[in-house]
Design a protein around this motif. Structure first.
Motif, PDB file in Angstrom:
ATOM      1  N   TYR A 106       0.859  -1.190   0.000  1.00 30.46           N
ATOM      2  CA  TYR A 106       0.000   0.000   0.000  1.00 30.46           C
ATOM      3  C   TYR A 106       0.887   1.229   0.000  1.00 30.46           C
ATOM      4  CZ  TYR A 106       0.891   1.310   4.865  1.00 30.46           C
ATOM      5  OH  TYR A 106       1.489   1.722   6.023  1.00 30.46           O
ATOM      6  N   ARG A 107       0.268   2.331  -0.342  1.00 28.15           N
ATOM      7  CA  ARG A 107       0.974   3.614  -0.348  1.00 28.15           C
ATOM      8  C   ARG A 107      -0.027   4.708  -0.023  1.00 28.15           C
ATOM      9  NH1 ARG A 107       5.801   5.529  -2.554  1.00 28.15           N
ATOM     10  NH2 ARG A 107       5.815   7.725  -3.185  1.00 28.15           N
ATOM     11  N   GLY A 108       0.395   5.710   0.726  1.00 26.35           N
ATOM     12  CA  GLY A 108      -0.489   6.804   1.058  1.00 26.35           C
ATOM     13  C   GLY A 108      -1.373   6.465   2.236  1.00 26.35           C
ATOM     14  N   THR A 109      -2.591   6.988   2.205  1.00 21.33           N
ATOM     15  CA  THR A 109      -3.542   6.804   3.297  1.00 21.33           C
ATOM     16  C   THR A 109      -4.571   5.752   2.908  1.00 21.33           C
ATOM     17  OG1 THR A 109      -3.256   9.115   3.955  1.00 21.33           O
ATOM     18  CG2 THR A 109      -5.189   7.949   4.812  1.00 21.33           C
ATOM     19  N   VAL A 110      -4.458   4.581   3.517  1.00 19.13           N
ATOM     20  CA  VAL A 110      -5.376   3.469   3.267  1.00 19.13           C
ATOM     21  C   VAL A 110      -5.929   3.026   4.615  1.00 19.13           C
ATOM     22  CG1 VAL A 110      -5.659   1.152   2.319  1.00 19.13           C
ATOM     23  CG2 VAL A 110      -4.058   2.754   1.246  1.00 19.13           C
ATOM     24  N   THR A 135      -9.269   4.055   0.049  1.00 17.99           N
ATOM     25  CA  THR A 135      -8.034   4.735  -0.329  1.00 17.99           C
ATOM     26  C   THR A 135      -8.306   6.221  -0.499  1.00 17.99           C
ATOM     27  OG1 THR A 135      -8.468   4.298  -2.672  1.00 17.99           O
ATOM     28  CG2 THR A 135      -7.080   2.717  -1.491  1.00 17.99           C
ATOM     29  N   LYS A 138      -4.142   9.957  -4.019  1.00 16.92           N
ATOM     30  CA  LYS A 138      -2.781   9.472  -4.228  1.00 16.92           C
ATOM     31  C   LYS A 138      -2.445   8.312  -3.293  1.00 16.92           C
ATOM     32  CE  LYS A 138      -1.323  12.317  -7.467  1.00 16.92           C
ATOM     33  NZ  LYS A 138      -0.890  11.831  -8.796  1.00 16.92           N
ATOM     34  N   SER A 139      -3.383   7.408  -3.120  1.00 17.41           N
ATOM     35  CA  SER A 139      -3.198   6.254  -2.241  1.00 17.41           C
ATOM     36  C   SER A 139      -3.627   4.996  -2.976  1.00 17.41           C
ATOM     37  CB  SER A 139      -4.015   6.414  -0.951  1.00 17.41           C
ATOM     38  OG  SER A 139      -3.653   7.599  -0.264  1.00 17.41           O
ATOM     39  N   SER A 155      -6.633   5.288  -6.200  1.00 12.84           N
ATOM     40  CA  SER A 155      -7.043   6.370  -5.305  1.00 12.84           C
ATOM     41  C   SER A 155      -8.561   6.534  -5.284  1.00 12.84           C
ATOM     42  CB  SER A 155      -6.414   7.689  -5.765  1.00 12.84           C
ATOM     43  OG  SER A 155      -5.012   7.596  -5.781  1.00 12.84           O
TER      44      SER A 155
END
Length: 454
Positions: A106-110, A135, A138-139, A155
């Motif tokens: 994962y990446r960003g805010t999840v 998500t 940009k996640s 996203s």
């Protein structure tokens, strides 16, 4: 004789009660399976010593539903089954065990919502039925399932795991992911078991697959669902209210897409070509340029660490065929490009590998007198290539060939003495050796004006 005549009404009453019990439904599920003879069933081959009571305890959700199995197969005695015979058991009666999906990247805010609690996603987190993944901007997140199928979310998306289970009898796997909003894509491992299912749904439609790559989206404001198939086949079933045939599964082949407001599948746009695909990305931001294609209203680009795009790093949509994405560390990456048509269907993808070698050169020049001489100290700093070699070039403003061209430098400075008055340009090349390959990049030209005091 008198005794027989006296007991005969009792025997008739008992027989009538037995028939009434056999005719009455044991449960709503049993009644449903009797009324729907086409309902899915599982075939079980009887082994020596089997009886319906023990099979019900072992495989059915409710033991009392053995009566439905008895009726369906016209079994006279539930305690005596013929070894080698086949018994049909309604799938809806079978007991199952829960399975778990694992957060692979994962990446960003999840976030994961489980009941009333919400917590951030983490690598290795195990998810099950009822969990909702969300998500932010940009996640991204990707899940791996027990059969190595994968589900990825970009996203601004929300997906609920409706079903993720395995039946104890036969081992069939049932997976259903419900898109609340946004998009999700799946790479489904081919299923040899005909009873296993992989479905992705929205409030407007369901897409069922047996081993394929596809995407599905749902716009809650427009009440519109789409499905795009890049490989294999998908059975798309729309609810009432759209142009697509409601309640009837439409087969969507690879290279085609459909939406709830389309009457039939349409061909997807081909993948756009990436211009200069082998170019090393050495600028501050990633920059990609596509060759425009007819019928495209927008273009979609995604960057990932892996060719399967399970570890997404960034994505963007743009009207122009040129896009800049956020910086990433040096290394090897992959970019996936698609075109989006006027129907909002995303086309076929093309994947390119690229090298990222950021080469920031911070340059300056100082002049100082040493006796009768005036020295010009050219400095530079390369924070992205601390162990590089360098080449320094100095040009008089009016000349095409350098007046100084020094290669093989290992220091980050160079001195030139007693320059005549005039205008000059200078630049530095960074030379790196990584993994058996050579990466070189010039800085932009810097200006120098020499005006010696008389």
């Amino acid at each position: 004789m008198d005794i027989v005549l006296k007991r005969l009404p009792d025997l008739r009453l008992l027989a009538a009660l037995i028939l009434l019990c056999l005719a009455a439904p044991a449960s709503p599920l049993a009644a449903q399976n009797r009324q729907e003879p086409g309902a899915a069933v599982v075939l079980y081959r009887v082994k020596a010593g089997d009886n319906l009571y023990e099979l019900a305890e072992r495989y059915l959700t409710r033991v009392e539903d053995y009566v439905a199995v008895q009726r369906l197969n016209a079994i006279a005695n539930p305690r005596r089954l013929k070894p080698g015979s086949l018994i049909r058991i309604p799938r809806s009666l079978l007991r199952h065990e829960p399975l778990r999906a694992v957060v692979q990247s994962y990446r960003g805010t999840v976030s994961v919502q489980r009941g009333s609690a919400r917590r951030p996603a983490a690598i290795g987190m195990r998810l099950g039925e009822g969990d909702i993944l969300e998500t932010a901007e940009k996640s991204f997140v990707s899940l791996r399932l027990p059969d190595d199928s994968t589900v990825a979310m970009p996203s601004r998306s929300s997906v609920r795991i409706e079903r993720l289970r395995r039946t104890l009898l036969g081992g069939a796997i049932d997976r259903l992911f419900s898109i609340v909003k946004g998009r999700a894509s799946a790479n489904v491992t081919p299923m040899s078991d005909p009873d296993s299912r992989f479905d992705m749904s929205t409030p407007m439609a369901v897409s069922a697959v047996r081993g394929t790559e596809f995407r599905m989206s749902f716009d809650p404001d427009a009440r519109r669902a789409t499905t795009e198939v890049t490989e294999g086949k998908v059975a798309f079933t729309a609810d009432a209210g759209g142009s697509a045939a409601p309640g009837r599964a439409q087969l969507v082949a690879g290279g085609f897409g459909i939406a709830t407001d389309l009457a039939e599948p349409v061909a997807l746009l081909r993948a756009p070509d990436l211009l200069r695909p082998g170019r090393v990305q050495d600028e501050e931001k990633l920059r990609f340029e596509l060759r425009p294609i007819v019928g495209a209203l927008r273009y979609h680009l995604q960057v990932a660490r892996d060719a399967g795009f399970l570890e997404l790093l960034d994505d963007a949509e743009t009207v122009a065929p040129i896009v800049e994405l956020e910086p990433v560390a040096n290394g090897t990456y992959f970019v996936r490009v698609t075109a989006i048509d006027a129907r909002g269907l995303e086309g076929m993808p093309a994947v390119y590998g690229f090298e990222r070698r950021l080469n920031r050169i911070e340059a300056s020049v100082e002049d100082a007198r040493k006796g009768r001489h005036r020295n010009y100290l050219f400095r530079w700093r390369t924070p992205d290539a601390p162990s590089a070699q360098y080449r320094f070039q100095l040009f008089a403003a009016s000349q095409a060939d350098p007046i100084v061209d020094e290669a093989g430098l290992t220091s980050t400075s160079f001195v030139v003495a007693d320059l005549p008055d005039g205008s000059y340009r200078w630049r530095v090349m960074t030379l790196q050796f990584v993994g058996g390959r050579i990466y070189d990049s010039w800085s932009g030209f810097q200006e120098l004006r020499v005006d010696t005091e008389k």
